[in-house]
Design an enzyme around this catalytic site. Structure first.
Site, short mmCIF file in Angstrom:
data_model
loop_
_atom_site.label_atom_id
_atom_site.label_comp_id
_atom_site.label_asym_id
_atom_site.label_seq_id
_atom_site.Cartn_x
_atom_site.Cartn_y
_atom_site.Cartn_z
N GLU A 171 5.90 -11.35 7.49
CA GLU A 171 5.30 -12.04 8.65
C GLU A 171 4.83 -11.07 9.72
O GLU A 171 4.23 -11.48 10.70
CB GLU A 171 6.31 -13.02 9.25
CG GLU A 171 6.48 -14.26 8.41
CD GLU A 171 7.35 -15.31 9.04
OE1 GLU A 171 8.07 -14.99 10.02
OE2 GLU A 171 7.33 -16.45 8.56
N LYS A 172 5.08 -9.76 9.55
CA LYS A 172 4.51 -8.82 10.53
C LYS A 172 2.99 -8.97 10.52
O LYS A 172 2.34 -8.94 11.55
CB LYS A 172 4.90 -7.37 10.24
CG LYS A 172 4.34 -6.43 11.32
CD LYS A 172 4.72 -5.01 11.11
CE LYS A 172 3.90 -4.35 10.05
NZ LYS A 172 2.48 -4.13 10.44
N SER A 219 4.52 1.03 7.62
CA SER A 219 4.29 2.35 7.01
C SER A 219 3.69 3.30 8.04
O SER A 219 3.91 4.51 7.98
CB SER A 219 3.33 2.21 5.83
OG SER A 219 3.85 1.30 4.90
N ARG A 220 2.93 2.75 8.98
CA ARG A 220 2.28 3.60 9.98
C ARG A 220 3.28 4.23 10.96
O ARG A 220 2.97 5.20 11.62
CB ARG A 220 1.24 2.80 10.78
CG ARG A 220 0.01 2.45 9.95
CD ARG A 220 -1.04 1.76 10.80
NE ARG A 220 -2.27 1.57 10.08
CZ ARG A 220 -2.53 0.53 9.28
NH1 ARG A 220 -1.63 -0.42 9.14
NH2 ARG A 220 -3.69 0.43 8.65
N MET A 255 0.85 -1.19 0.00
CA MET A 255 0.00 0.00 0.00
C MET A 255 0.89 1.24 0.00
O MET A 255 0.46 2.34 0.37
CB MET A 255 -0.95 -0.01 1.20
CG MET A 255 -1.89 -1.22 1.15
SD MET A 255 -3.43 -0.99 2.03
CE MET A 255 -2.84 -0.81 3.68
N GLY A 256 2.16 1.08 -0.42
CA GLY A 256 3.06 2.22 -0.53
C GLY A 256 3.64 2.63 0.81
O GLY A 256 3.63 1.86 1.76
N ALA A 257 4.17 3.89 0.85
CA ALA A 257 4.94 4.37 2.01
C ALA A 257 6.01 3.33 2.32
O ALA A 257 6.11 2.82 3.45
CB ALA A 257 4.04 4.66 3.21
N GLN A 269 -10.28 -2.57 2.71
CA GLN A 269 -9.77 -3.29 3.88
C GLN A 269 -9.69 -2.41 5.12
O GLN A 269 -9.19 -2.84 6.15
CB GLN A 269 -8.42 -3.93 3.58
CG GLN A 269 -7.27 -2.97 3.38
CD GLN A 269 -6.02 -3.70 2.90
OE1 GLN A 269 -5.91 -4.09 1.75
NE2 GLN A 269 -5.07 -3.90 3.80
N HIS A 310 9.58 -3.48 3.19
CA HIS A 310 9.13 -3.74 1.82
C HIS A 310 10.32 -4.04 0.91
O HIS A 310 10.27 -4.94 0.07
CB HIS A 310 8.42 -2.51 1.24
CG HIS A 310 7.13 -2.15 1.90
ND1 HIS A 310 6.96 -1.00 2.62
CD2 HIS A 310 5.94 -2.81 1.93
CE1 HIS A 310 5.71 -0.94 3.06
NE2 HIS A 310 5.07 -2.03 2.67
O1 PAF Z 1 -0.13 -5.75 3.67
C1 PAF Z 1 -0.54 -4.83 2.93
O2 PAF Z 1 0.14 -3.83 2.70
C2 PAF Z 1 -1.93 -4.94 2.33
O3 PAF Z 1 -2.81 -5.58 3.19
C3 PAF Z 1 -1.92 -5.65 0.95
C4 PAF Z 1 -1.48 -7.08 1.06
C5 PAF Z 1 -1.00 -4.89 0.00
C6 PAF Z 1 -3.34 -5.63 0.37
O4 PAF Z 1 -3.81 -4.34 0.18
#
Ligand code: PAF
Length: 282
Positions: A151-152, A189-190, A30-32, A61, A37
């Site tokens: 796994e987080k 990201s948060r 979801m970026g950031a 979600q 990542h």
């Molecule tokens: O883990 C995430 O960042 C999201 O839940 C995912 C798997 C990209 C789905 O939007």
């Protein structure tokens, strides 16, 4: 670096790549983007010819509109970070909501065999239907051979494995270890929404999980849960949402200790930022 906003253009490019040994890796995000990542992308690069990284903040979600509205969006920086890994073997898919969902957003309902009713599923209504819907949709667009998840989000990883089993999509799911800040805080990201003081204090989350792992060797799980609750209730910055010890394979909460693998899971609010973490106990 190739950045696609259209699934048709992305698919057209991918379909031209099919040499006999071609393998496509996929890292949905979801970026950031952060080091966590990048470690998923590096693993994917090592195991595949080409890697697609999707960057899409999936509205279906989020159960909390504030969490969705404040979710960090940093596409330019994300692309720059990915370019430090490879300009030629990473493709970015950063679609609009319409490109993914069409003109009407529909959320699919899944039966994940009970995995969805624990922890994140209990506290974030509809969350895993949203995750299942978007990941299935992205798998159908990207058609990867292998997809990589951290796994987080251990519960999410189990849910996605189950979704692939239910839908029979031909993709191998690879789980990758949690990346941590030097103070132990799980990368997320948060975390970018935390003040320096909050980030420093949030080290308590992993410190607590490490103590839980130690205590799990000799103490009753109910005593451990009580201890964790006390640790957080005494802290001015945190609000504990849940702490749970579960069987790793099905996430069922521990009752009597059995000869099986267990994990401890935690969700904590630091102000209005919700952080999750987990640890293998045996
Ligand atoms: O883990 C995430 O960042 C999201 O839940 C995912 C798997 C990209 C789905 O939007």
């Amino acid at each position: 670096m190739r950045v696609y906003t259209s699934k048709a253009e992305l698919s057209a490019f991918i379909s031209k790549q099919s040499t006999p040994s071609f393998s496509l890796g996929f890292v949905p995000t979801m970026g950031a983007l952060h080091t966590g990542h990048l470690s998923l992308v590096n693993t994917a690069l090592a195991e595949n010819t080409l890697v697609v990284v999707s960057i899409f903040v999936n509205p279906t979600q989020f159960d909390n509109p504030n969490d969705l509205n404040t979710y960090p969006q940093t596409l330019t920086e994300d692309i720059q970070l990915l370019e430090t890994l490879s300009k030629s073997t990473i493709l970015v898919y950063a679609p609009t909501i319409e490109d993914v969902y069409g003109s009407k957003i529909k959320v699919e309902h899944f039966d994940f065999g009970g995995l969805e009713s624990q922890m994140e599923g209990k506290f974030r209504k509809g969350h895993f239907d949203g995750v299942g819907t978007i990941v299935k949709c992205l798998f159908e667009i990207v058609k990867p051979n292998k997809a990589y998840f951290g796994e987080k989000d251990f519960q999410q990883l189990q849910i996605i494995k189950k979704m692939v089993q239910i839908t029979q999509l031909p993709v191998t799911i690879v789980g990758c270890p949690i990346e941590r800040e030097p103070n132990g805080l799980a990368m997320s990201s948060r975390n970018s929404r935390l003040s320096d003081e909050e980030k420093k204090s949030a080290a308590l989350i992993y410190k607590t999980l490490q103590s839980v792992k130690e205590k799990f060797k000799s103490k009753k799980h109910s005593d451990i849960s009580y201890w964790v609750t006390t640790e957080f209730s005494n802290h001015p910055l945190f609000e504990l949402e849940y702490f749970q010890i579960s069987e790793s394979k099905n996430l069922v909460p521990i009752q009597q200790k059995k000869q099986t693998k267990y994990r401890a899971f935690i969700a904590v609010f630091v102000g209005d930022v919700r952080l999750i973490d987990n640890i293998a106990l045996n």
